[in-house]
Design an enzyme around this catalytic site. Structure first.
Site: not given
Ligand SMILES: *Cc1c(COP(=O)(O)O)cnc(C)c1O
Length: 384
Positions: A182
């Site tokens: 992200k």
């Molecule tokens: C990356 C992501 C997650 C999970 O995030 P983590 O911090 O790795 O647990 C959940 N939902 C979406 C839409 C994502 O892109």
């Protein structure tokens, strides 16, 4: 020729200095830095309360729990998402029910959610997929009319806006990710945000074994008060080392968004008009942080998605398949919550790919990606 990655976090000495300071302080677990990061994040996102968590998956789990989702409930959500979206209600014994998405945004809409509602639905999860803001107002109306909790999976959404405000504020509760895939990263990390003070307080306790006195308060006092545990909680804490990185990253978020939007605009300009290519764009109601810059490949483009991925790889470019579809994974084989057809989800998951886009991507590197796509389009057409 250097390989071009699909994503790289934008980290520097400010982050490593911040971690060194936390280590020197002797307080490395959840404590003052985490509290400061929560406050800064809440202020930035224009929301009343922020509760840090170990990652977005645990933040989503907590979000559903404080929103009142229980075993036996149905939670309507997109299959077209990272699988954690569907797993979160499953952890609570609730059933994820898959809704389709709109082809322009890859997000659920009031129509696609409504088509999948069941009599047992108590909540929905709407995702800002790849940073694309979801169209919240129609979903808000639908949830208010039906008394459903509106949970926003804003894992990819930090820095995206909806009608001039940050995404996430209009939901009952939102969850954020700070995974390196992200924009803003703490290595691993997540956040829950809400304007509901009681929900925030409960989430704060639940992430810390449901203790009524936080560990930080206990360790900060000489004669520690006796704690009690009112319900069964979890250990979903963030560390102060992660929070220190998060504070620095948050101060850089606007710059990250500006840079990503510049690079996205270059892709949009250079790939415009290529037959059979469609790319993600801002919707009329908001702005994307372009966490994922995806393109859809279809005829008359001479290669399919797998062919274009292979061509990019040959040219030293690491692109990725687009967003997954949870209902097609073995984990959800035979799942009873697959009740409506998901044609758009299945088309997008088969035909989209994500092009490299990160803060330090140089324009010469981006030009290599663009030339690779353009040559795939031109050369093979000529040969066909
Ligand atoms: C990356 C992501 C997650 C999970 O995030 P983590 O911090 O790795 O647990 C959940 N939902 C979406 C839409 C994502 O892109």
């Amino acid at each position: 020729m250097d390989r071009i990655s699909v994503m790289k976090p934008w980290l520097g000495t400010a982050e490593s200095d911040a971690v060194a300071e936390v280590i020197a302080s002797g307080w490395v677990a959840q404590g003052p830095r985490t509290a400061a990061f929560e406050q800064a994040f809440a202020a930035h996102q224009q929301v009343g309360h922020a509760v840090a968590a170990s990652n977005c998956t645990t933040a989503l789990h907590l979000a559903l729990k404080v929103a009142g989702v229980q075993a036996g409930d149905d939670v309507v959500l997109p299959s077209f998402s990272f699988i954690a979206t569907a797993n979160a209600p499953t952890y609570l014994g609730a059933r994820p029910v898959f809704a389709d998405v709109e082809e322009t945004t890859g997000n659920v809409s009031a129509q696609t959610i409504e088509a999948a509602l069941t009599p047992k639905t108590t909540a929905i999860i709407a995702v800002d997929q790849g940073g694309m803001p979801l169209d919240l107002e129609p979903l808000r109306r639908l949830c208010d009319e039906r008394g459903l909790a509106l949970v926003e999976d804003a894992a990819c959404g930090a820095g995206s806006t909806y009608r001039g405000a940050p995404v996430g504020v209009g939901a009952d509760v939102s969850a954020w990710s700070f995974h390196p895939r992200k924009l803003l990263t703490t290595g691993e990390g997540g956040m829950l945000t809400t304007n509901n003070e009681q929900w925030a307080q409960r989430a704060r306790r639940l992430r810390e074994h449901a203790m009524d006195v936080s560990a930080a308060d206990r360790h900060g006092s000489t004669l520690a008060p006796q704690e009690s545990y009112g319900e069964i909680g979890y250990n979903f804490r963030m560390t102060d080392m992660q929070a220190a990185v998060g504070l620095v990253q948050l101060s850089k978020l606007e710059q990250m968004v500006v840079r990503r939007r510049e690079l996205a605009a270059r892709y949009q300009q250079e790939l415009a008009g290529v037959p059979g290519l469609r790319f993600v764009q801002d919707p009329e109601y908001g702005t994307s942080n372009y966490q994922s810059f995806w393109i859809e490949v279809s005829r008359p483009f001479p290669l399919d998605r797998e062919g274009l991925l292979a061509k990019l790889a040959e040219d030293g470019i690491s692109a990725r398949r687009g967003i997954m579809a949870s209902h097609l994974q073995p984990a959800y084989a035979g799942h009873s919550g697959y009740t409506v057809a998901l044609p758009v989800t299945e088309r997008l998951t088969a035909n989209t790919l994500i092009l490299p886009l990160y803060h330090d991507l140089r324009e010469e590197e981006q030009d290599r990606v663009i030339s690779s796509v353009l040559s795939a389009s031109a050369l093979t057409t000529a040969g066909a």
